[in-house]
Design an enzyme around this catalytic site. Structure first.
Site, PDB file in Angstrom:
ATOM      1  N   LYS A   1       0.856  -1.392   0.170  1.00 40.43           N
ATOM      2  CA  LYS A   1       0.044  -0.037  -0.059  1.00 40.43           C
ATOM      3  C   LYS A   1       1.105   1.392  -0.100  1.00 40.43           C
ATOM      4  CE  LYS A   1      -2.163  -1.185   3.844  1.00 40.43           C
ATOM      5  NZ  LYS A   1      -1.456  -2.704   3.958  1.00 40.43           N
ATOM      6  N   THR A   2       1.970   1.276   0.863  1.00 37.71           N
ATOM      7  CA  THR A   2       2.629   2.443   1.058  1.00 37.71           C
ATOM      8  C   THR A   2       3.554   2.503  -0.294  1.00 37.71           C
ATOM      9  OG1 THR A   2       2.550   2.382   3.532  1.00 37.71           O
ATOM     10  CG2 THR A   2       4.250   3.379   2.518  1.00 37.71           C
TER      11      THR A   2
ATOM     12  N   ARG B   1       5.068  -7.217  11.036  1.00 40.49           N
ATOM     13  CA  ARG B   1       6.454  -6.588  10.611  1.00 40.49           C
ATOM     14  C   ARG B   1       7.617  -7.300  10.246  1.00 40.49           C
ATOM     15  NH1 ARG B   1       3.940  -3.225   9.080  1.00 40.49           N
ATOM     16  NH2 ARG B   1       2.240  -4.266   9.618  1.00 40.49           N
TER      17      ARG B   1
ATOM     18  N   GLN C   1      -5.818  -3.440  10.687  1.00 39.08           N
ATOM     19  CA  GLN C   1      -4.549  -2.858  11.549  1.00 39.08           C
ATOM     20  C   GLN C   1      -4.917  -1.702  12.337  1.00 39.08           C
ATOM     21  OE1 GLN C   1      -0.422  -3.068   9.778  1.00 39.08           O
ATOM     22  NE2 GLN C   1      -1.802  -3.800   7.824  1.00 39.08           N
TER      23      GLN C   1
ATOM     24  N   ASP D   1      -2.267   7.702   3.867  1.00 36.17           N
ATOM     25  CA  ASP D   1      -1.586   6.449   4.035  1.00 36.17           C
ATOM     26  C   ASP D   1      -2.388   6.194   5.597  1.00 36.17           C
ATOM     27  OD1 ASP D   1      -0.454   3.771   3.905  1.00 36.17           O
ATOM     28  OD2 ASP D   1       1.302   4.845   4.476  1.00 36.17           O
ATOM     29  N   GLU D   2      -2.075   4.704   5.779  1.00 32.78           N
ATOM     30  CA  GLU D   2      -2.861   4.338   7.118  1.00 32.78           C
ATOM     31  C   GLU D   2      -4.231   4.927   7.436  1.00 32.78           C
ATOM     32  OE1 GLU D   2      -1.127   2.100   9.088  1.00 32.78           O
ATOM     33  OE2 GLU D   2       0.960   2.437   8.429  1.00 32.78           O
TER      34      GLU D   2
HETATM   35  P1  ATP Z   1       1.698  -2.052   5.975  1.00 33.74           P
HETATM   36  O1  ATP Z   1       0.076  -2.478   6.084  1.00 33.74           O
HETATM   37  O2  ATP Z   1       2.352  -2.814   6.941  1.00 33.74           O
HETATM   38  O3  ATP Z   1       1.647  -0.551   6.004  1.00 33.74           O
HETATM   39  P2  ATP Z   1       2.261  -1.934   3.334  1.00 33.74           P
HETATM   40  O4  ATP Z   1       0.750  -2.434   2.408  1.00 33.74           O
HETATM   41  O5  ATP Z   1       1.944  -0.390   3.252  1.00 33.74           O
HETATM   42  O6  ATP Z   1       2.224  -2.758   4.648  1.00 33.74           O
HETATM   43  P3  ATP Z   1       4.551  -1.805   2.140  1.00 33.74           P
HETATM   44  O7  ATP Z   1       5.460  -1.566   3.160  1.00 33.74           O
HETATM   45  O8  ATP Z   1       4.233  -0.833   0.941  1.00 33.74           O
HETATM   46  O9  ATP Z   1       3.298  -2.648   2.249  1.00 33.74           O
HETATM   47  O10 ATP Z   1       5.255  -3.063   1.084  1.00 33.74           O
HETATM   48  C1  ATP Z   1       5.760  -4.187   2.035  1.00 33.74           C
HETATM   49  C2  ATP Z   1       6.943  -4.732   1.342  1.00 33.74           C
HETATM   50  O11 ATP Z   1       6.878  -5.205   0.339  1.00 33.74           O
HETATM   51  C3  ATP Z   1       7.846  -3.410   1.091  1.00 33.74           C
HETATM   52  O12 ATP Z   1       9.513  -4.008   1.161  1.00 33.74           O
HETATM   53  C4  ATP Z   1       7.735  -3.296  -0.577  1.00 33.74           C
HETATM   54  O13 ATP Z   1       9.012  -2.651  -1.129  1.00 33.74           O
HETATM   55  C5  ATP Z   1       7.658  -4.814  -0.772  1.00 33.74           C
HETATM   56  N1  ATP Z   1       6.788  -4.787  -2.148  1.00 33.74           N
HETATM   57  C6  ATP Z   1       5.324  -4.271  -2.222  1.00 33.74           C
HETATM   58  N2  ATP Z   1       5.124  -4.496  -3.606  1.00 33.74           N
HETATM   59  C7  ATP Z   1       5.920  -5.065  -4.191  1.00 33.74           C
HETATM   60  C8  ATP Z   1       6.067  -5.597  -5.687  1.00 33.74           C
HETATM   61  N3  ATP Z   1       5.536  -5.515  -6.483  1.00 33.74           N
HETATM   62  N4  ATP Z   1       7.410  -6.160  -5.945  1.00 33.74           N
HETATM   63  C9  ATP Z   1       8.176  -6.231  -5.106  1.00 33.74           C
HETATM   64  N5  ATP Z   1       8.055  -5.940  -3.784  1.00 33.74           N
HETATM   65  C10 ATP Z   1       6.988  -5.302  -3.337  1.00 33.74           C
HETATM   66 MG    MG Z   2       2.283   0.785   4.798  1.00 27.89          MG
END
Ligand code: ATP
Ligand code: MG
Length: 634
Positions: free
Chosen positions: A29-30, A591, A251, A220-221
């Site tokens: 997402k981030t 995490r 979350q 975000d969040e």
């Molecule tokens: P959270 O809910 O904990 O905030 P999130 O959904 O925001 O998580 P991110 O932090 O954006 O998730 O991504 C998690 C990890 O996966 C990061 O290291 C990111 O770089 C990697 N990632 C996400 N999408 C891809 C992709 N398409 N290819 C490779 N790596 C990815």
């Molecule tokens: Mg995130």
């Protein structure tokens, strides 16, 4: 396209209209927001017309620098920060149009509590009542009302029924608090958001002007925003609804502060035509860690049917480690960390997470012994400690001589000055008789001038002489030091913080900038770590789980996973609090990228019962030998 999956790519290349990205932990997402920022800038949109709202300012900074790496420097020019920091920037810029005095002072939470307390004493409220809510409780009630839109009687009735008879007084005090802030040009955290919202909804020419410069809003969040913040989002998008919010209802961990995960679920109703994008695949963790997380979540009362999966492979099974006691738990962690570092995992790729900040005290000592540098995030903040607040009070009065709360604080530091005579001096400030902006002659008649001439001199100089923040801080410190020794028995322990404070001042050109910055988001979280952070580039992270959201590490330890600690005893009160705590466990577990160690001491000491045998957290009831190994560390 090469670096994103199809749904992520769809989100990143989207332009106009409302978007909701709802997805599990670690699904990108981030990352999607970061790529979208870069993509929009690359497509030629003015960087400053992009607004990125995040949960901490650090998160915003990191996301911007990642976007910068992807594209170029232009990404550093987007507007990024928290709701509060954004509100502050806008309200300073548009103070007049927003109906505010310029140079307003921001009250942080403990300042706000102090004001409520001061008014309570002045108005002689609740003094005869046997039980009247404490200042913290009062402020919490007021703040919840603002953030959730609930009425004070409802909140008191639901959460503090013992004070229902004091409702009238509680409400009266709130009104006095509001009036007091208006008169003294003070804004608390909540006011920042309220004033921003009202300013925007007014659609004055100034507000329209501003809204016309904001083309894209991203948050975000979003699951941890509250009602007030969702109103700000609505206000920001009145002219164009180019809004993208991302989050994960599972979350949501800030309900205790008024966050409402329904914000995210109701977003499509709020913005008709919302396109919903779901990200299904987890890129962060191994399948073993996700299985563990799924098991934690399956036991939730409010169930969600999301299961996390990944193509990262199954990896090592998480480990639940029992240690004989607290100290052995610390030793296990230290040894494991040294071992992993030996294997090439850098310290900054490891974190120790805990439910409450004090859980790590023993560990901190062991880490120091083993020479493992660390930073600690969350919990009591440097800036909230009493002696730092003292020193700050001087600088606040220097900037705003009618800041009577800070004035009051300074006066009470002096032996021989009690609440009564302090109040008398304060009255002279409020009535305008005493005024640092006026000449010595005029002030010569005032009580403060007569009783504390040296203090007067220092304050006069601080307010009137052109000096940098660090010069002023040194002047204040020199005066404060003897008082400091007098007021704190443990001055030895605290002394170093004062130097750290001076160091922080050094980074600023104006007092206003400095005070605003630390009010909005303290620059450091824990004293001892400031230096470590600056001269060590490799360090371990210790963090409360609340402060760890959105982050990830190769190896994660979660400590003190015992019933009564995590969930904490207080969480037993209601299903809602218990379920929020369960989501907290879920956040903690998700995490980890490769290794997850959940640790607990078998014997714990409690003051009431002495040594007792602990019980593993109920949140792990569903975990079987398929999902985790059990180790005993002796
Ligand atoms: P959270 O809910 O904990 O905030 P999130 O959904 O925001 O998580 P991110 O932090 O954006 O998730 O991504 C998690 C990890 O996966 C990061 O290291 C990111 O770089 C990697 N990632 C996400 N999408 C891809 C992709 N398409 N290819 C490779 N790596 C990815
Ligand atoms: Mg995130």
């Amino acid at each position: 396209m090469a670096e994103l999956n199809q749904s992520q790519f769809e989100a990143v290349s989207s332009l106009e209209g409302p978007y909701l990205i709802i997805a599990g932990a670690g699904s990108g997402k981030t990352r999607t927001l970061v790529y979208r920022v870069a993509r929009l800038v690359e497509s030629g949109y003015e960087p400053s017309s992009i607004l990125l709202l995040t949960f901490t300012r650090k998160a915003a900074r990191e996301m911007m620098s990642r976007a910068e790496l992807l594209l170029d420097k232009r990404c550093a020019k987007i507007q990024g920060g928290t709701f509060h920091s954004f509100a502050n920037v806008i309200l300073r810029k548009y103070a007049k149009a927003a109906g505010l005095g310029h140079n307003f002072t921001i009250l942080d939470q403990s300042d706000s509590e102090d004001v409520v307390n001061l008014l309570r004493t002045q108005l002689k409220l609740g003094s005869e009542a046997k039980r009247f809510p404490k200042k913290e409780t009062l402020f919490k009630i007021y703040s919840l009302a603002v953030n959730t839109g609930r009425e004070i009687p409802d909140i008191v009735g639901d959460e503090y029924p013992q004070f229902v008879n004091d409702l009238e007084t509680i409400t009266f005090l709130r009104d006095s608090y509001t009036e007091y802030k208006r008169q003294n040009n003070l804004l608390d955290y909540d006011d920042l958001i309220v004033k921003l919202r009202d300013f925007l909804f007014d659609l004055s020419p100034a507000a329209k002007n501003l809204l016309n410069t904001i083309n894209f809003v991203m948050v975000d969040e979003y699951q941890d925003t509250n009602k007030l913040q969702s109103q700000v989002v609505a206000a920001l998008t009145q002219l164009r609804d180019n809004i993208m919010v991302v989050g994960d209802d599972q979350q949501s961990i800030y309900a205790f502060r008024g966050a409402d995960y329904k914000n995210i679920l109701q977003f499509p109703d709020q913005f008709p035509g919302t396109r919903i994008i779901k990200l299904e695949e987890n890129y962060r963790s191994t399948q073993s860690i996700l299985n563990f997380a799924n098991r934690v979540q399956e036991a939730a009362i409010f169930k969600f049917d999301k299961q996390l999966y990944t193509q990262n492979g199954s990896g090592d099974v998480p480990v639940i480690v029992a240690a004989p006691n607290d100290n052995m738990q610390s030793k296990f962690i230290v040894n494991k960390i040294l071992e992993l570092r030996e294997e090439g995992v850098p310290l900054e790729d490891m974190a120790v997470l805990f439910r409450s900040s004090y859980f790590s005290f023993d560990l901190e000592i062991e880490l120091a012994k083993a020479n493992i540098p660390y930073i600690k995030v969350g919990g009591i903040k440097f800036i909230e400690s009493a002696h730092i607040k003292d020193l700050l009070a001087f600088l606040r009065v220097a900037l705003n001589p009618t800041d009577v709360v800070s004035f009051y604080r300074i006066l009470l530091l002096h032996g021989g000055i009690g609440p009564k005579s302090a109040q008398k001096m304060i009255d002279e400030v409020t009535s305008g008789k005493f005024d640092l902006s006026k000449s010595e002659m005029i002030n010569g008649e005032t009580t403060l001038y007569k009783k504390l001439p040296e203090l007067y001199e220092v304050l006069y100089r601080l307010h009137n002489k052109k000096e940098t923040p660090v010069e002023k801080a040194q002047v204040a410190l020199e005066y404060y030091l003897p008082l400091f020794f007098e007021n704190y028995d443990d001055y030895n322990k605290r002394r170093k913080d004062l130097d750290v404070f001076i160091n922080i001042c050094q980074k600023y050109d104006t007092l206003e900038e400095f005070l605003t910055d630390i009010a909005i988001e303290p620059p450091v979280d824990s004293v001892t770590d400031v230096e470590e952070e600056s001269d060590q580039d490799e360090y371990l992270t210790l963090s409360t789980i609340h402060s760890a959201k959105g982050l990830e590490w190769h190896t994660v330890f979660i400590i003190n996973v015992i019933d009564g600690f995590f969930p904490s005893v207080r969480a037993f009160e209601s299903i809602e609090t218990l379920e929020e705590e369960r989501r907290l466990m879920y956040v903690a577990v998700t995490r980890a990228k490769r290794n997850l160690f959940v640790t607990y001491p078998i014997r714990i000491f409690s003051r009431e019962e002495g040594m007792t045998i602990s019980k593993l957290s109920r949140f792990l009831n569903n975990i079987t030998t398929d999902h985790a190994e059990g180790w005993l560390y002796e």
